[in-house]
Design a protein around this motif. Structure first.
Motif, short mmCIF file in Angstrom:
data_model
loop_
_atom_site.label_atom_id
_atom_site.label_comp_id
_atom_site.label_asym_id
_atom_site.label_seq_id
_atom_site.Cartn_x
_atom_site.Cartn_y
_atom_site.Cartn_z
N TRP A 1 -0.22 2.50 -5.42
CA TRP A 1 -1.49 1.97 -4.95
C TRP A 1 -1.46 0.46 -4.80
O TRP A 1 -2.09 -0.10 -3.90
CB TRP A 1 -2.61 2.37 -5.92
N SER A 2 -0.68 -0.22 -5.63
CA SER A 2 -0.62 -1.67 -5.57
C SER A 2 0.46 -2.18 -4.62
O SER A 2 0.49 -3.37 -4.29
CB SER A 2 -0.32 -2.23 -6.96
N ASN B 1 -3.73 -3.47 1.68
CA ASN B 1 -4.98 -2.87 1.21
C ASN B 1 -6.21 -3.56 1.79
O ASN B 1 -7.30 -2.97 1.79
CB ASN B 1 -5.03 -2.90 -0.32
N THR B 2 -6.06 -4.76 2.31
CA THR B 2 -7.19 -5.42 2.95
C THR B 2 -7.48 -4.81 4.32
O THR B 2 -8.57 -4.95 4.85
CB THR B 2 -6.95 -6.92 3.11
N PHE C 1 -9.24 3.01 -0.57
CA PHE C 1 -7.84 3.11 -0.14
C PHE C 1 -6.90 2.52 -1.17
O PHE C 1 -5.82 3.05 -1.42
CB PHE C 1 -7.66 2.40 1.20
N GLY C 2 -7.30 1.42 -1.77
CA GLY C 2 -6.45 0.74 -2.73
C GLY C 2 -6.17 1.53 -3.99
O GLY C 2 -5.30 1.15 -4.78
N SER C 3 -6.86 2.63 -4.20
CA SER C 3 -6.62 3.45 -5.40
C SER C 3 -5.74 4.65 -5.12
O SER C 3 -5.51 5.47 -6.01
CB SER C 3 -7.96 3.93 -5.97
N ASN D 1 -6.59 -1.47 4.88
CA ASN D 1 -6.56 0.00 4.69
C ASN D 1 -5.44 0.65 5.50
O ASN D 1 -5.65 1.70 6.14
CB ASN D 1 -7.91 0.63 5.08
N ARG E 1 2.25 -1.70 2.54
CA ARG E 1 0.82 -1.45 2.70
C ARG E 1 0.06 -2.76 2.66
O ARG E 1 0.49 -3.74 2.04
CB ARG E 1 0.30 -0.50 1.63
#
Length: 124
Positions: A53-54, A74-75, A29-31, A77, A72
């Motif tokens: 993404w970041s 990312n931890t 997901f982080g990408s 998703n 977002r």
């Protein structure tokens, strides 16, 4: 492969707020750059907001700038769309989308994966 599931839509009065969530499956997901689009009946799907993404870069349609905030985690998703000062013209089905890579698209055709959407209705 990424699967996206939106939630948080509903009926709200003009001036109110809603927070949409989009939960993504998959370990990468982080990408992905993420976007929120909306589509009202009889209209084309239109860009609302997008995030890199970041999370370091965000983009907004003029119609929602200053009222909506994309973020977002990312931890978890998950990507969010905080919508404040809602107007009747914000009524639409809201979709999240994912695009692998650095580019943060603002057009639907450039996104690789889509959720089923969540309905937002703003009453006057």
């Amino acid at each position: 492969q990424v699967q996206l599931v939106e939630s948080g839509g509903g009926l709200v009065q003009a001036g109110g707020s809603l927070r949409l969530s989009c939960a993504a499956s998959g370990r990468t997901f982080g990408s992905y750059a993420m976007g929120w689009f909306r589509q009202a009946p009889g209209k084309e799907r239109e860009f609302a907001a997008a995030i890199s993404w970041s999370g370091g870069s965000t983009y907004y349609a003029d119609s929602v700038k200053g009222r909506f905030t994309i973020s977002r985690d990312n931890t978890k998703n998950t990507v969010y769309l905080q919508m404040n000062s809602l107007k009747p013209e914000d009524t639409a089905r809201y979709f999240c989308a994912a695009n692998r890579g650095i580019v943060v698209p603002r057009t639907p055709l450039e996104y690789d994966y889509w959720g089923q959407g969540t309905q937002v209705t703003v009453s006057s």
